[in-house]
Scaffold this motif. Structure first.
Motif, PDB file in Angstrom:
ATOM      1  N   VAL A 142       0.839  -1.208   0.000  1.00 56.35           N
ATOM      2  CA  VAL A 142       0.000   0.000   0.000  1.00 56.35           C
ATOM      3  C   VAL A 142       0.872   1.255   0.000  1.00 56.35           C
ATOM      4  CG1 VAL A 142      -1.720   1.327   1.285  1.00 56.35           C
ATOM      5  CG2 VAL A 142      -1.919  -1.170   1.143  1.00 56.35           C
ATOM      6  N   MET A 143       1.910   1.249   0.832  1.00 54.86           N
ATOM      7  CA  MET A 143       2.810   2.396   0.904  1.00 54.86           C
ATOM      8  C   MET A 143       3.519   2.617  -0.434  1.00 54.86           C
ATOM      9  SD  MET A 143       4.423   2.047   4.752  1.00 54.86           S
ATOM     10  CE  MET A 143       5.397   3.559   4.607  1.00 54.86           C
ATOM     11  N   GLY A 144       3.894   1.534  -1.103  1.00 59.80           N
ATOM     12  CA  GLY A 144       4.531   1.658  -2.405  1.00 59.80           C
ATOM     13  C   GLY A 144       3.599   2.243  -3.454  1.00 59.80           C
ATOM     14  N   LEU A 145       2.357   1.788  -3.452  1.00 63.45           N
ATOM     15  CA  LEU A 145       1.372   2.332  -4.388  1.00 63.45           C
ATOM     16  C   LEU A 145       1.186   3.829  -4.167  1.00 63.45           C
ATOM     17  CD1 LEU A 145      -1.296  -0.534  -4.242  1.00 63.45           C
ATOM     18  CD2 LEU A 145       0.268  -0.037  -6.141  1.00 63.45           C
ATOM     19  N   ILE A 146       1.117   4.217  -2.911  1.00 67.18           N
ATOM     20  CA  ILE A 146       0.995   5.645  -2.580  1.00 67.18           C
ATOM     21  C   ILE A 146       2.276   6.383  -2.977  1.00 67.18           C
ATOM     22  CG2 ILE A 146       0.776   7.305  -0.679  1.00 67.18           C
ATOM     23  CD1 ILE A 146      -0.958   5.181   0.761  1.00 67.18           C
ATOM     24  N   GLY A 147       3.419   5.739  -2.734  1.00 69.77           N
ATOM     25  CA  GLY A 147       4.699   6.363  -3.050  1.00 69.77           C
ATOM     26  C   GLY A 147       4.855   6.698  -4.521  1.00 69.77           C
ATOM     27  N   GLY A 148       4.412   5.808  -5.406  1.00 74.45           N
ATOM     28  CA  GLY A 148       4.486   6.081  -6.825  1.00 74.45           C
ATOM     29  C   GLY A 148       3.648   7.284  -7.223  1.00 74.45           C
ATOM     30  N   LEU A 149       2.464   7.376  -6.635  1.00 80.94           N
ATOM     31  CA  LEU A 149       1.578   8.511  -6.914  1.00 80.94           C
ATOM     32  C   LEU A 149       2.168   9.809  -6.384  1.00 80.94           C
ATOM     33  CD1 LEU A 149      -1.175   9.487  -7.961  1.00 80.94           C
ATOM     34  CD2 LEU A 149      -2.132   8.949  -5.704  1.00 80.94           C
ATOM     35  N   VAL A 150       2.644   9.764  -5.155  1.00 79.98           N
ATOM     36  CA  VAL A 150       3.221  10.956  -4.524  1.00 79.98           C
ATOM     37  C   VAL A 150       4.484  11.402  -5.248  1.00 79.98           C
ATOM     38  CG1 VAL A 150       4.386  11.764  -2.432  1.00 79.98           C
ATOM     39  CG2 VAL A 150       2.215  10.532  -2.249  1.00 79.98           C
ATOM     40  N   GLY A 151       5.325  10.436  -5.633  1.00 86.68           N
ATOM     41  CA  GLY A 151       6.555  10.785  -6.329  1.00 86.68           C
ATOM     42  C   GLY A 151       6.295  11.480  -7.645  1.00 86.68           C
ATOM     43  N   PHE A 152       5.360  10.941  -8.432  1.00 87.59           N
ATOM     44  CA  PHE A 152       5.024  11.559  -9.713  1.00 87.59           C
ATOM     45  C   PHE A 152       4.443  12.951  -9.504  1.00 87.59           C
ATOM     46  CE2 PHE A 152       2.266  12.455 -13.327  1.00 87.59           C
ATOM     47  CZ  PHE A 152       3.127  12.211 -14.392  1.00 87.59           C
ATOM     48  N   ALA A 153       3.554  13.070  -8.519  1.00 89.39           N
ATOM     49  CA  ALA A 153       2.947  14.372  -8.232  1.00 89.39           C
ATOM     50  C   ALA A 153       4.000  15.376  -7.758  1.00 89.39           C
ATOM     51  CB  ALA A 153       1.846  14.224  -7.188  1.00 89.39           C
ATOM     52  N   GLY A 154       4.982  14.884  -6.985  1.00 82.99           N
ATOM     53  CA  GLY A 154       5.997  15.775  -6.443  1.00 82.99           C
ATOM     54  C   GLY A 154       6.855  16.434  -7.502  1.00 82.99           C
ATOM     55  N   ILE A 155       7.145  15.717  -8.593  1.00 86.98           N
ATOM     56  CA  ILE A 155       8.022  16.277  -9.618  1.00 86.98           C
ATOM     57  C   ILE A 155       7.235  16.932 -10.756  1.00 86.98           C
ATOM     58  CG2 ILE A 155       9.723  14.507  -9.082  1.00 86.98           C
ATOM     59  CD1 ILE A 155       9.118  13.294 -11.867  1.00 86.98           C
ATOM     60  N   THR A 156       5.914  16.870 -10.683  1.00 85.96           N
ATOM     61  CA  THR A 156       5.094  17.490 -11.726  1.00 85.96           C
ATOM     62  C   THR A 156       4.179  18.562 -11.123  1.00 85.96           C
ATOM     63  OG1 THR A 156       3.502  15.656 -11.525  1.00 85.96           O
ATOM     64  CG2 THR A 156       5.151  15.499 -13.265  1.00 85.96           C
ATOM     65  N   PHE A 157       3.070  18.162 -10.529  1.00 85.97           N
ATOM     66  CA  PHE A 157       2.074  19.112 -10.047  1.00 85.97           C
ATOM     67  C   PHE A 157       2.624  20.048  -8.968  1.00 85.97           C
ATOM     68  CE2 PHE A 157      -0.522  15.285 -11.244  1.00 85.97           C
ATOM     69  CZ  PHE A 157      -1.005  15.814 -12.418  1.00 85.97           C
ATOM     70  N   VAL A 158       3.290  19.486  -7.969  1.00 86.99           N
ATOM     71  CA  VAL A 158       3.804  20.311  -6.873  1.00 86.99           C
ATOM     72  C   VAL A 158       4.870  21.271  -7.384  1.00 86.99           C
ATOM     73  CG1 VAL A 158       4.999  20.298  -4.647  1.00 86.99           C
ATOM     74  CG2 VAL A 158       3.279  18.537  -5.157  1.00 86.99           C
ATOM     75  N   LYS A 159       5.833  20.749  -8.119  1.00 84.74           N
ATOM     76  CA  LYS A 159       6.927  21.567  -8.642  1.00 84.74           C
ATOM     77  C   LYS A 159       6.406  22.656  -9.583  1.00 84.74           C
ATOM     78  CE  LYS A 159      11.341  20.948 -11.087  1.00 84.74           C
ATOM     79  NZ  LYS A 159      12.244  19.920 -11.662  1.00 84.74           N
ATOM     80  N   ASN A 160       5.508  22.296 -10.467  1.00 82.03           N
ATOM     81  CA  ASN A 160       4.982  23.278 -11.423  1.00 82.03           C
ATOM     82  C   ASN A 160       4.096  24.315 -10.747  1.00 82.03           C
ATOM     83  OD1 ASN A 160       6.287  21.919 -13.498  1.00 82.03           O
ATOM     84  ND2 ASN A 160       4.502  20.658 -13.999  1.00 82.03           N
ATOM     85  N   SER A 161       3.353  23.894  -9.739  1.00 82.15           N
ATOM     86  CA  SER A 161       2.444  24.817  -9.051  1.00 82.15           C
ATOM     87  C   SER A 161       3.206  25.891  -8.284  1.00 82.15           C
ATOM     88  CB  SER A 161       1.529  24.046  -8.092  1.00 82.15           C
ATOM     89  OG  SER A 161       0.680  23.161  -8.793  1.00 82.15           O
ATOM     90  N   PHE A 162       4.308  25.509  -7.637  1.00 80.24           N
ATOM     91  CA  PHE A 162       5.061  26.467  -6.823  1.00 80.24           C
ATOM     92  C   PHE A 162       6.196  27.127  -7.606  1.00 80.24           C
ATOM     93  CE2 PHE A 162       2.920  23.880  -3.647  1.00 80.24           C
ATOM     94  CZ  PHE A 162       2.489  24.841  -2.748  1.00 80.24           C
ATOM     95  N   GLY A 163       6.581  26.542  -8.730  1.00 80.13           N
ATOM     96  CA  GLY A 163       7.520  27.201  -9.618  1.00 80.13           C
ATOM     97  C   GLY A 163       8.969  27.223  -9.182  1.00 80.13           C
TER      98      GLY A 163
END
Length: 398
Positions: free
Chosen positions: A280-301
């Motif tokens: 379960v943690m791994g499944l969440i980790g993949g989602l969080v990792g992808f979001a961290g380098i795309t949505f989060v990074k792009n949103s805060f610039g």
């Protein structure tokens, strides 16, 4: 002393050491063409710096004495560290413990470089890393693993969610914000094959990183290795699906990064959760990792060049939180929310918040000191455009 335990810890130490050359290849493949050689050069320099700092004062400050925040100087240059017996209630000599723990600051400092590579002068980076290892890493290691106040408070971190990943990721973000964006971003991944080879070395080394943290060849080591295997594998699946849905394709660099994201998330929990929770943690980790380098990074610039914060900072924090949720007393001896004990989750949140604040303030102060000792911190616009491979390594990139 137990020879089987000692053999496993020595092997694990070698595996953790291997992670830094692996990271050099991994970062090199993800980085810019104009800085390819330099991106791989810097982590190798870190091996030298972090090893000697650990030998000179790091081990003593992290694991000497019984201070609340930091240790003492009784073991500088490994003075009075026994290579035949243990003073820590372990079945391995203190020298083996010092060796294994000494591999962690190497990879931690190397991770930081990914946030700012190609923008910072090598002299400034060396000065900062020496200061950072002494002032930030060693107190954190002491507070979490050396009997300091976070350990006394009851927060848990099996192999480095706070000490390694949150600390390196947050430091990278703070430095990236201080230094500012690249003047001309030519960031197209250079060698996917480098990413795979480097990622594979990281992956193999991580088995020693997590499983070796049991400090014995026992059931906890087996549990940690199984959890590491399962979490990283699950992360690959989530990341691959999300990347395909969002971009119309799943990439080799992406799913290799996914494995690293899963490894980060499971690190603080590896010896504390059941295998189903690791999945379960791994499944969440993949989602969080992808979001961290795309949505989060792009949103805060912010310009976190190779996503040290997106993968390690965010992933380490999520892993620490999930440890408080999934810690299972029947397998790891500590009860979390799934066992009906909400208090551990609260302690994990406090530990995360403390680490973020401590690292942020410490990094800001050390960056200012570094600017005085080794100014200027940053390459000029012309130098950055030319690339460090041409400036320092005499390699002209067309």
């Amino acid at each position: 002393m137990n020879t089987g335990d000692l053999a496993w810890v020595l092997i694990s130490a070698a595996l953790v050491w291997l992670m830094t050359p692996g990271l050099a290849l991994f970062y090199g493949g993800l980085g810019e063409k104009r800085n390819l050689l330099h991106t791989m050069f810097v982590p190798v320099v870190i091996i030298g710096i972090a090893s000697i700092v650990w030998f000179a004062v790091g081990y003593s400050l992290a694991f000497g004495g019984e201070g609340t925040v930091i240790g003492n100087l009784n073991h500088v240059f490994l003075t009075d560290v026994s290579f035949t017996k243990s003073t820590k209630g372990l079945t391995i000599p203190d020298g083996a413990f010092a060796l294994f723990q000494g591999m962690f600051p190497i990879i931690t400092a190397a991770i930081i470089t990914g946030s700012i590579i190609g923008r910072v002068r090598i002299k400034a980076m060396i000065v900062f890393m020496i200061l950072w290892l002494i002032v930030i890493y060693t107190p954190l290691a002491h507070m979490v693993w050396g009997g300091g106040f976070l350990a006394q408070f009851g927060a848990i971190d099996f192999a480095g969610g706070t000490v390694v990943h949150i600390s390196s990721g947050v430091t990278g973000l703070v430095l990236a914000l201080l230094i500012g964006h690249r003047h001309n971003d030519k960031h197209i991944p250079v060698r996917p094959s480098y990413v795979l080879i480097g990622g594979a070395l990281l992956w193999v080394g991580w088995f020693g990183f997590n499983s070796g943290s049991a400090l014995a060849a026992n059931g906890t080591a087996v549990l940690a290795l199984v959890n590491t295997w399962l979490a990283s594998s699950a992360s690959v699946l989530t990341w691959g699906v999300v990347e395909y849905k969002m971009r119309g394709r799943a990439t080799l660099s992406g799913i290799t990064s996914a494995g690293v994201a899963g490894l980060v998330v499971i690190t603080p929990a590896a010896g504390f959760v059941a295998p189903w929770a690791a999945v379960v943690m791994g499944l969440i980790g993949g989602l969080v990792g992808f979001a961290g380098i795309t949505f989060v990074k792009n949103s805060f610039g912010y310009d976190d060049t190779l996503d040290a914060f997106g993968i390690h900072g965010i992933g380490g924090a999520v892993g620490a939180i999930l440890t408080g949720i999934f810690a299972d007393k029947s397998v790891g001896g500590v009860a979390g929310l799934v066992n009906g004990d909400v208090s551990l989750l609260g302690k994990q949140l406090v530990a995360i918040l403390f680490t973020v604040v401590f690292v942020t303030i410490g990094t800001l102060i050390l960056a200012k000191i570094t600017a005085v000792i080794a100014a200027p911190l940053r390459l000029t616009e012309e130098e950055e455009e030319k690339g460090y491979d041409a400036i320092m390594h005499d390699l002209i990139v067309e």
